[in-house]
Design a protein around this motif. Structure first.
Motif, PDB file in Angstrom:
ATOM      1  N   ALA A   1       0.807  -1.226   0.000  1.00  0.00           N
ATOM      2  CA  ALA A   1       0.000   0.000   0.000  1.00  0.00           C
ATOM      3  C   ALA A   1       0.835   1.268   0.000  1.00  0.00           C
ATOM      4  O   ALA A   1       0.291   2.357  -0.107  1.00  0.00           O
ATOM      5  CB  ALA A   1      -0.938   0.009   1.214  1.00  0.00           C
ATOM      6  N   ASP A   2       2.152   1.130   0.155  1.00  0.00           N
ATOM      7  CA  ASP A   2       3.077   2.260   0.160  1.00  0.00           C
ATOM      8  C   ASP A   2       2.688   3.315   1.197  1.00  0.00           C
ATOM      9  O   ASP A   2       2.742   4.512   0.940  1.00  0.00           O
ATOM     10  CB  ASP A   2       3.173   2.894  -1.231  1.00  0.00           C
ATOM     11  N   VAL A   3       2.281   2.856   2.376  1.00  0.00           N
ATOM     12  CA  VAL A   3       1.941   3.795   3.440  1.00  0.00           C
ATOM     13  C   VAL A   3       3.224   4.394   4.002  1.00  0.00           C
ATOM     14  O   VAL A   3       4.268   3.742   4.050  1.00  0.00           O
ATOM     15  CB  VAL A   3       1.136   3.110   4.564  1.00  0.00           C
ATOM     16  N   GLU A   4       3.140   5.617   4.429  1.00  0.00           N
ATOM     17  CA  GLU A   4       4.304   6.311   4.966  1.00  0.00           C
ATOM     18  C   GLU A   4       4.613   5.857   6.388  1.00  0.00           C
ATOM     19  O   GLU A   4       5.771   5.756   6.795  1.00  0.00           O
ATOM     20  CB  GLU A   4       4.073   7.821   4.951  1.00  0.00           C
ATOM     21  N   THR A   5       3.548   5.568   7.163  1.00  0.00           N
ATOM     22  CA  THR A   5       3.721   5.231   8.578  1.00  0.00           C
ATOM     23  C   THR A   5       2.891   4.007   8.925  1.00  0.00           C
ATOM     24  O   THR A   5       1.768   3.850   8.445  1.00  0.00           O
ATOM     25  CB  THR A   5       3.274   6.398   9.472  1.00  0.00           C
ATOM     26  N   VAL A   6       3.446   3.137   9.767  1.00  0.00           N
ATOM     27  CA  VAL A   6       2.693   2.016  10.325  1.00  0.00           C
ATOM     28  C   VAL A   6       2.640   2.212  11.836  1.00  0.00           C
ATOM     29  O   VAL A   6       3.673   2.177  12.516  1.00  0.00           O
ATOM     30  CB  VAL A   6       3.339   0.658   9.987  1.00  0.00           C
ATOM     31  N   VAL A   7       1.452   2.448  12.351  1.00  0.00           N
ATOM     32  CA  VAL A   7       1.236   2.615  13.790  1.00  0.00           C
ATOM     33  C   VAL A   7       0.860   1.248  14.351  1.00  0.00           C
ATOM     34  O   VAL A   7      -0.086   0.620  13.886  1.00  0.00           O
ATOM     35  CB  VAL A   7       0.120   3.634  14.070  1.00  0.00           C
ATOM     36  N   ILE A   8       1.612   0.790  15.333  1.00  0.00           N
ATOM     37  CA  ILE A   8       1.389  -0.534  15.913  1.00  0.00           C
ATOM     38  C   ILE A   8       0.628  -0.395  17.225  1.00  0.00           C
ATOM     39  O   ILE A   8       1.038   0.356  18.119  1.00  0.00           O
ATOM     40  CB  ILE A   8       2.720  -1.266  16.149  1.00  0.00           C
ATOM     41  N   GLY A   9      -0.478  -1.115  17.334  1.00  0.00           N
ATOM     42  CA  GLY A   9      -1.288  -1.094  18.550  1.00  0.00           C
ATOM     43  C   GLY A   9      -1.706  -2.504  18.931  1.00  0.00           C
ATOM     44  O   GLY A   9      -1.220  -3.490  18.371  1.00  0.00           O
ATOM     45  N   GLY A  10      -2.615  -2.608  19.884  1.00  0.00           N
ATOM     46  CA  GLY A  10      -3.058  -3.916  20.354  1.00  0.00           C
ATOM     47  C   GLY A  10      -2.407  -4.293  21.668  1.00  0.00           C
ATOM     48  O   GLY A  10      -1.478  -3.636  22.142  1.00  0.00           O
ATOM     49  N   GLY A  11      -2.884  -5.386  22.257  1.00  0.00           N
ATOM     50  CA  GLY A  11      -2.448  -5.777  23.592  1.00  0.00           C
ATOM     51  C   GLY A  11      -0.959  -6.007  23.739  1.00  0.00           C
ATOM     52  O   GLY A  11      -0.372  -5.713  24.784  1.00  0.00           O
ATOM     53  N   ILE A  12      -0.310  -6.524  22.697  1.00  0.00           N
ATOM     54  CA  ILE A  12       1.112  -6.840  22.800  1.00  0.00           C
ATOM     55  C   ILE A  12       1.959  -5.581  22.950  1.00  0.00           C
ATOM     56  O   ILE A  12       3.085  -5.624  23.474  1.00  0.00           O
ATOM     57  CB  ILE A  12       1.558  -7.672  21.573  1.00  0.00           C
ATOM     58  N   THR A  13       1.431  -4.447  22.543  1.00  0.00           N
ATOM     59  CA  THR A  13       2.214  -3.210  22.636  1.00  0.00           C
ATOM     60  C   THR A  13       2.380  -2.737  24.075  1.00  0.00           C
ATOM     61  O   THR A  13       3.095  -1.761  24.323  1.00  0.00           O
ATOM     62  CB  THR A  13       1.578  -2.088  21.797  1.00  0.00           C
ATOM     63  N   ALA A  14       1.756  -3.432  25.020  1.00  0.00           N
ATOM     64  CA  ALA A  14       2.018  -3.133  26.429  1.00  0.00           C
ATOM     65  C   ALA A  14       3.494  -3.370  26.764  1.00  0.00           C
ATOM     66  O   ALA A  14       4.002  -2.864  27.770  1.00  0.00           O
ATOM     67  CB  ALA A  14       1.134  -4.001  27.328  1.00  0.00           C
ATOM     68  N   LEU A  15       4.194  -4.117  25.906  1.00  0.00           N
ATOM     69  CA  LEU A  15       5.631  -4.336  26.091  1.00  0.00           C
ATOM     70  C   LEU A  15       6.434  -3.071  25.844  1.00  0.00           C
ATOM     71  O   LEU A  15       7.601  -2.988  26.217  1.00  0.00           O
ATOM     72  CB  LEU A  15       6.108  -5.440  25.139  1.00  0.00           C
ATOM     73  N   GLY A  16       5.828  -2.099  25.164  1.00  0.00           N
ATOM     74  CA  GLY A  16       6.453  -0.800  24.973  1.00  0.00           C
ATOM     75  C   GLY A  16       7.703  -0.836  24.117  1.00  0.00           C
ATOM     76  O   GLY A  16       7.759  -1.507  23.084  1.00  0.00           O
ATOM     77  N   ASP A  17       8.741  -0.130  24.575  1.00  0.00           N
ATOM     78  CA  ASP A  17       9.959   0.034  23.779  1.00  0.00           C
ATOM     79  C   ASP A  17      10.656  -1.287  23.492  1.00  0.00           C
ATOM     80  O   ASP A  17      11.357  -1.416  22.476  1.00  0.00           O
ATOM     81  CB  ASP A  17      10.924   0.983  24.482  1.00  0.00           C
ATOM     82  N   ARG A  18      10.481  -2.276  24.355  1.00  0.00           N
ATOM     83  CA  ARG A  18      11.124  -3.565  24.102  1.00  0.00           C
ATOM     84  C   ARG A  18      10.595  -4.180  22.807  1.00  0.00           C
ATOM     85  O   ARG A  18      11.363  -4.742  22.017  1.00  0.00           O
ATOM     86  CB  ARG A  18      10.903  -4.528  25.272  1.00  0.00           C
ATOM     87  N   LEU A  19       9.290  -4.066  22.586  1.00  0.00           N
ATOM     88  CA  LEU A  19       8.709  -4.569  21.351  1.00  0.00           C
ATOM     89  C   LEU A  19       9.157  -3.735  20.167  1.00  0.00           C
ATOM     90  O   LEU A  19       9.604  -4.276  19.146  1.00  0.00           O
ATOM     91  CB  LEU A  19       7.179  -4.559  21.441  1.00  0.00           C
ATOM     92  N   ARG A  20       9.053  -2.410  20.310  1.00  0.00           N
ATOM     93  CA  ARG A  20       9.424  -1.547  19.194  1.00  0.00           C
ATOM     94  C   ARG A  20      10.891  -1.732  18.816  1.00  0.00           C
ATOM     95  O   ARG A  20      11.228  -1.805  17.626  1.00  0.00           O
ATOM     96  CB  ARG A  20       9.181  -0.073  19.532  1.00  0.00           C
ATOM     97  N   ASP A  21      11.749  -1.828  19.794  1.00  0.00           N
ATOM     98  CA  ASP A  21      13.174  -1.987  19.513  1.00  0.00           C
ATOM     99  C   ASP A  21      13.455  -3.308  18.801  1.00  0.00           C
ATOM    100  O   ASP A  21      14.278  -3.372  17.879  1.00  0.00           O
ATOM    101  CB  ASP A  21      13.989  -1.903  20.802  1.00  0.00           C
ATOM    102  N   ASP A  22      12.768  -4.379  19.226  1.00  0.00           N
ATOM    103  CA  ASP A  22      12.947  -5.678  18.569  1.00  0.00           C
ATOM    104  C   ASP A  22      12.521  -5.619  17.107  1.00  0.00           C
ATOM    105  O   ASP A  22      13.208  -6.136  16.219  1.00  0.00           O
ATOM    106  CB  ASP A  22      12.120  -6.750  19.292  1.00  0.00           C
ATOM    107  N   VAL A  23      11.365  -5.004  16.859  1.00  0.00           N
ATOM    108  CA  VAL A  23      10.842  -4.933  15.488  1.00  0.00           C
ATOM    109  C   VAL A  23      11.743  -4.054  14.627  1.00  0.00           C
ATOM    110  O   VAL A  23      12.078  -4.411  13.489  1.00  0.00           O
ATOM    111  CB  VAL A  23       9.395  -4.406  15.480  1.00  0.00           C
ATOM    112  N   ALA A  24      12.160  -2.913  15.160  1.00  0.00           N
ATOM    113  CA  ALA A  24      13.039  -2.015  14.405  1.00  0.00           C
ATOM    114  C   ALA A  24      14.370  -2.703  14.089  1.00  0.00           C
ATOM    115  O   ALA A  24      14.910  -2.571  12.976  1.00  0.00           O
ATOM    116  CB  ALA A  24      13.279  -0.732  15.194  1.00  0.00           C
ATOM    117  N   ARG A  25      14.896  -3.449  15.055  1.00  0.00           N
ATOM    118  CA  ARG A  25      16.167  -4.155  14.837  1.00  0.00           C
ATOM    119  C   ARG A  25      16.023  -5.201  13.722  1.00  0.00           C
ATOM    120  O   ARG A  25      16.894  -5.344  12.865  1.00  0.00           O
ATOM    121  CB  ARG A  25      16.607  -4.819  16.146  1.00  0.00           C
ATOM    122  N   ARG A  26      14.896  -5.914  13.736  1.00  0.00           N
ATOM    123  CA  ARG A  26      14.650  -6.916  12.701  1.00  0.00           C
ATOM    124  C   ARG A  26      14.523  -6.248  11.326  1.00  0.00           C
ATOM    125  O   ARG A  26      15.055  -6.761  10.328  1.00  0.00           O
ATOM    126  CB  ARG A  26      13.370  -7.689  13.023  1.00  0.00           C
TER     127      ARG A  26
END
Length: 313
Positions: free
Chosen positions: A233-258
């Motif tokens: 879809a060539d979206v500029e931004t992907v906003v991640i939500g849902g219950g798993i995001t309670a992990l906060g920066d640990r989740l975001r950092d893992d995904v960004a690293r991958r």
């Protein structure tokens, strides 16, 4: 007042928007089980908002409802909302029997996508990726939902990214949902616990082999979803939500690293800078309820325009 309701398996997050688009009231009520109980809970939420905001239910102009399951948005019906005990319910008509106003029904993830875009002040080109019990996305282009030819745009959880992976509930193997959907993660973990995903992250840091594998899989699945959303879809931004995001920066950092790792292996993927195009929905965000209110308000506008046109011949 324009009311928005995010109906979940255990609670309804409800808010009311005033004429200047500010949130004048927000509250939560318990969700019922079965058709009649769900309808009653919707009315309870509206009544509770009226008390919280100091307005009469007669002041309500529209109601938007975000709800899980298959949703016929045009008809206001919800199908197969299994976590609510609903197999088929004409929800809009049922609500209007007691409150005769414009009522619109939308899938909860799609409603959250609209709300997230509104909160960011940029709904030009974005996707909302929901990592909950299952995995799905809503795509917003130029302020409106992109549904696709048959309404399945955003069913990102059922893209297979590992043909030799675990069997998904849809019948395929290695779907994105089998890596980062809360239900699939809990089954693969198999050790119980109140918050299995939190246990997995904590024990992975302590070196538990299964926890390390599953944590890496969560990052792989979420990164795959981000990559597919951007490439399709060539979206500029992907906003991640849902219950798993309670992990906060640990989740975001893992995904960004991958995502960075994948970019290092492909100049094409690297040029997309996917790790810079993700963000987490803030904890406690009213995105889903706000999106539902916007859906209801849009339905009211359409309703008024249609009647005005008919009146003028």
């Amino acid at each position: 007042m324009r009311v928005g309701l995010d109906v979940g398996g255990t609670k309804i997050d409800a808010l009311a928007l005033g004429t200047d688009d500010t949130i004048v009231a927000r509250t939560r009520v318990s969700t019922g089980w079965g058709d009649a109980a769900v309808v009653a809970a919707v009315h309870d939420a509206i009544d509770a908002l009226a008390v919280e905001g100091g307005f009469a239910t007669l002041d309500v102009a529209s109601v938007g409802i975000g709800i899980p399951g298959l949703v016929d948005a045009a008809g206001g019906r919800v199908l197969h909302a299994v976590n609510l005990g609903v197999s088929e319910l004409d929800l809009a008509s049922a609500v209007r029997e007691r409150l005769p106003v414009a009522v619109a029904v939308e899938n909860d993830v799609k409603a959250a996508a609209l709300g997230a875009g509104s909160l960011r002040g940029d709904a030009h080109s974005m996707a909302y990726l929901n990592l909950g019990t299952g995995v799905a996305a809503g795509i917003v282009i130029d302020g409106g939902l992109w549904r696709g030819a048959r309404g399945t745009a955003g069913e990102i959880g059922h893209l297979s990214v590992d043909p030799n992976g675990r069997v998904c509930g849809c019948g395929q193997r290695g779907c994105i949902e089998t890596f980062c959907g809360g239900g699939a993660i809990a089954r693969a973990w198999g050790r119980g616990g109140v918050l299995p995903v939190l246990d997995i992250f904590d024990l992975a840091e302590a070196g538990d082999p299964l926890a390390v594998e599953l944590r890496a899989g969560i990052a792989y699945g979420a990164a795959s979803a981000v990559r597919c959303l951007v490439l399709s879809a060539d979206v500029e931004t992907v906003v991640i939500g849902g219950g798993i995001t309670a992990l906060g920066d640990r989740l975001r950092d893992d995904v960004a690293r991958r995502l960075r790792l994948e970019g290092e292996g492909s100049a094409f993927i690297g040029a997309l800078r996917l790790d810079e195009r993700i963000e987490l929905l803030p904890a406690g965000s009213p995105a889903a309820a706000l999106g539902a209110a916007l859906v209801g308000a849009a339905h009211l506008h359409t309703h008024l325009h249609t009647h005005e046109g008919a009146f003028h011949g």
